[in-house]
Structure formats: C-alpha cells, structure tokens
Design a protein around this motif. Sequence first.
Motif, mmCIF file in Angstrom:
data_model
loop_
_atom_site.group_PDB
_atom_site.id
_atom_site.type_symbol
_atom_site.label_atom_id
_atom_site.label_comp_id
_atom_site.label_asym_id
_atom_site.label_seq_id
_atom_site.Cartn_x
_atom_site.Cartn_y
_atom_site.Cartn_z
ATOM 1 N N GLU A 130 49.783 44.912 33.297
ATOM 2 C CA GLU A 130 48.455 45.503 33.090
ATOM 3 C C GLU A 130 47.688 44.715 32.033
ATOM 4 O O GLU A 130 46.507 44.387 32.200
ATOM 5 C CB GLU A 130 48.581 46.957 32.636
ATOM 6 C CG GLU A 130 48.882 47.953 33.725
ATOM 7 C CD GLU A 130 48.875 49.368 33.169
ATOM 8 O OE1 GLU A 130 48.044 49.647 32.284
ATOM 9 O OE2 GLU A 130 49.695 50.180 33.620
ATOM 10 N N LEU B 277 45.179 36.422 42.235
ATOM 11 C CA LEU B 277 44.220 36.431 41.131
ATOM 12 C C LEU B 277 43.472 35.104 41.027
ATOM 13 O O LEU B 277 42.262 35.076 40.777
ATOM 14 C CB LEU B 277 44.924 36.741 39.803
ATOM 15 C CG LEU B 277 45.444 38.170 39.636
ATOM 16 C CD1 LEU B 277 46.109 38.347 38.274
ATOM 17 C CD2 LEU B 277 44.327 39.198 39.804
ATOM 18 N N CYS C 77 51.176 45.334 44.198
ATOM 19 C CA CYS C 77 51.981 45.428 42.980
ATOM 20 C C CYS C 77 53.359 45.997 43.281
ATOM 21 O O CYS C 77 53.539 46.782 44.222
ATOM 22 C CB CYS C 77 51.275 46.301 41.940
ATOM 23 S SG CYS C 77 49.714 45.596 41.357
ATOM 24 N N VAL D 233 43.772 45.419 43.934
ATOM 25 C CA VAL D 233 45.040 45.477 43.204
ATOM 26 C C VAL D 233 45.685 46.793 43.615
ATOM 27 O O VAL D 233 45.382 47.854 43.078
ATOM 28 C CB VAL D 233 44.816 45.401 41.681
ATOM 29 C CG1 VAL D 233 46.158 45.375 40.961
ATOM 30 C CG2 VAL D 233 43.988 44.170 41.323
ATOM 31 N N VAL E 44 48.797 49.745 41.518
ATOM 32 C CA VAL E 44 48.957 49.128 40.197
ATOM 33 C C VAL E 44 49.960 49.903 39.350
ATOM 34 O O VAL E 44 50.579 49.348 38.429
ATOM 35 C CB VAL E 44 47.588 49.035 39.480
ATOM 36 C CG1 VAL E 44 47.020 50.410 39.171
ATOM 37 C CG2 VAL E 44 47.678 48.195 38.224
ATOM 38 N N PHE F 32 40.552 39.879 33.643
ATOM 39 C CA PHE F 32 39.307 40.592 33.943
ATOM 40 C C PHE F 32 38.233 40.375 32.867
ATOM 41 O O PHE F 32 37.053 40.464 33.151
ATOM 42 C CB PHE F 32 39.569 42.097 34.064
ATOM 43 C CG PHE F 32 40.379 42.504 35.267
ATOM 44 C CD1 PHE F 32 40.729 41.587 36.245
ATOM 45 C CD2 PHE F 32 40.813 43.817 35.414
ATOM 46 C CE1 PHE F 32 41.491 41.962 37.346
ATOM 47 C CE2 PHE F 32 41.562 44.210 36.521
ATOM 48 C CZ PHE F 32 41.895 43.271 37.485
ATOM 49 N N ALA G 134 51.326 36.455 40.692
ATOM 50 C CA ALA G 134 49.969 36.977 40.831
ATOM 51 C C ALA G 134 48.895 35.922 40.635
ATOM 52 O O ALA G 134 47.778 36.075 41.131
ATOM 53 C CB ALA G 134 49.738 38.102 39.823
ATOM 54 N N MET H 145 46.484 41.423 33.352
ATOM 55 C CA MET H 145 45.313 41.573 34.222
ATOM 56 C C MET H 145 44.040 41.786 33.417
ATOM 57 O O MET H 145 42.985 41.225 33.741
ATOM 58 C CB MET H 145 45.505 42.742 35.193
ATOM 59 C CG MET H 145 46.337 42.430 36.392
ATOM 60 S SD MET H 145 46.104 43.676 37.670
ATOM 61 C CE MET H 145 46.445 45.163 36.767
#
Length: 295
Positions: A142, A117, A67, A131, A134, A149, A76, A145
């Motif tokens: 964030e 990713l 990051c 990661v 971060v 996730f 990413a 992500m």
Amino acid sequence: MREEIRKIQSLMEAAEYVTDAPVATSVHLALSLGKPLLIEGHAGVGKTEVAKVMARMLETNLIRLQCYEGLDASAALYEWHYQTQLLHIKLHEGAHRAVDQEEQEIFSEPFLLKRPLLQAITQERSPVLLVDEVDRADEEFEAFMLEIFSDWQVTIPEIGTIKATHPPHVILTSNRTRELSDALRRRCLYLWIDYPPFDKEVAIVERKVPGINARLAKEIGRFMESLRRVRLAKVPGVAESLDWAQALTGLHADHLDEALVTETLGCILKDADDIKRFRAEVGKAGLAPFLQVPG
C-alpha cells in the motif's frame, strides 16, 4: 440530479452498467478531481465492473493489477527480461565490445518487462488502472503504491526517471478481508456498493441477460433478496444472480419451481453448509417465502 452527474449516469448505462446517483457521482468526482476511487462492498456486487465500464465510457485502455498476498514492487512495476538479455549477450560473444556498451544495450527499454503500474504511466492516453482486491496485498505494498500515486513517476536505476504525461484514472476495489491503512483511505475518494434493491437487481438481470422472461427476472430478484436474509457463510452477489439467470434461460425456464431451484442451486450457493441450510429452510416452509414480494 446535476447535469454532469446525469451525463455520467447515461454514459455508464450506455456501457451496459445499471447505475444510480451515488455511483455516478463518485465516478464523476474521481475523473474531475483526478483522485483514486476506493470501492468497497461484498463480493460480486459489481465493484470491478465500474473500472471496466469507465474504460469503455472513456474509450481508453483498462490496465488491471490483481493483488494477492506477497505481491511486491517487481511484480507490479517492472522486471528485466533476463532470458532475452542472456540471449543477446550470447549472440554478441565474439564481437569483443566494451562492457559499458553491452550493459547499456541490455539494460534498455527493449529488455524491460513493464508490469501494470509502469504500463499505466507510459500510455499515450490516460488509461483506467484497476487495482483489484487491494485488501489482499500487505501494508508495505500500500505504501509503495501511494508513493507512485503521489507524483506518477518511477526511477529505474539503469534507465532514469519515467514520468507519466497522461496519469491514469485509478479504481481500487476491496472486499474488506482486512482493514486498509488510513493513509490509503485519505488519499482516495470512497464508495460503498451494497447488494442492489429488488428493482435494481431485476433491471441488471434484464440488461445483462437479453431475452430473459420478465416474470422469471422478477422471481430471481425476489428469490435473491430473500436468500440474502438467510444466515449464509457465502452470501451470493449479483454475479451469481446473472450466472443463475443465464443458466435458467439456457434451460428455457419461464418461472421458478422447487425442482428447478434444486437442480440449479450450484449457480448461486458455493458452500456445502449453505446448501444444507437453504434446503432445511425450504423443507420447513417450501419455496413460497423466497418468492414473496419484498416488503
């Protein structure tokens, strides 16, 4: 200690990581619950190494997303390989093919550049997704992500939805350069890794620098523990301890003395003011206070 935790600790030790119950427990829970593990701590204490060891322990791939400020989704997730697409169009200029057919070809997987990713959700076996740092990315990233996730799938307009058949094991690291969002923290398990105590640091040095003199390893552990009590701008971590141990071993040293420490100070202190501060401390009382038995 529970048997499953002891097993994880043994596997991590076998993968050359000197660990303890809190770390082994966090790794076990992250694996068994399928939740991301957020690891915070000072620079150089072995946060990133946990992910590397997990990958070796599970015999799977390690995929790293480093990051930085300004990191966005394209860097990413995925990008199109524009140069290859243009070359493909150029090579088929005289073929007089339909536009739809041309677009279907150039916006297909062979022309897709998979960033970390997307790589992590298209593996045939669950990888370890690291990661790293971060806290250097911004809050918008964030949130992006967390969306990935939540269901481990990505929609690419030209191709469709790609869903992970083997979701990755996720490790996030932070040096606390900024506060992370509550949403990210709630989504993760949490582990704080501090500077190691004397015995653990000696064990790490002996494990990572084979053949080091036992007396020298202990003196390095004592020295580093004492040095971290000095008010420094950049406190050295275990990474610096290992660099110093390797340098001293390369110089065939078997103990520390003032001349040797002065000559190799650049291995552990990386700030001019810190070096001045350390030399002032040595000038007042010599090296002895830095080699005293802890406690």
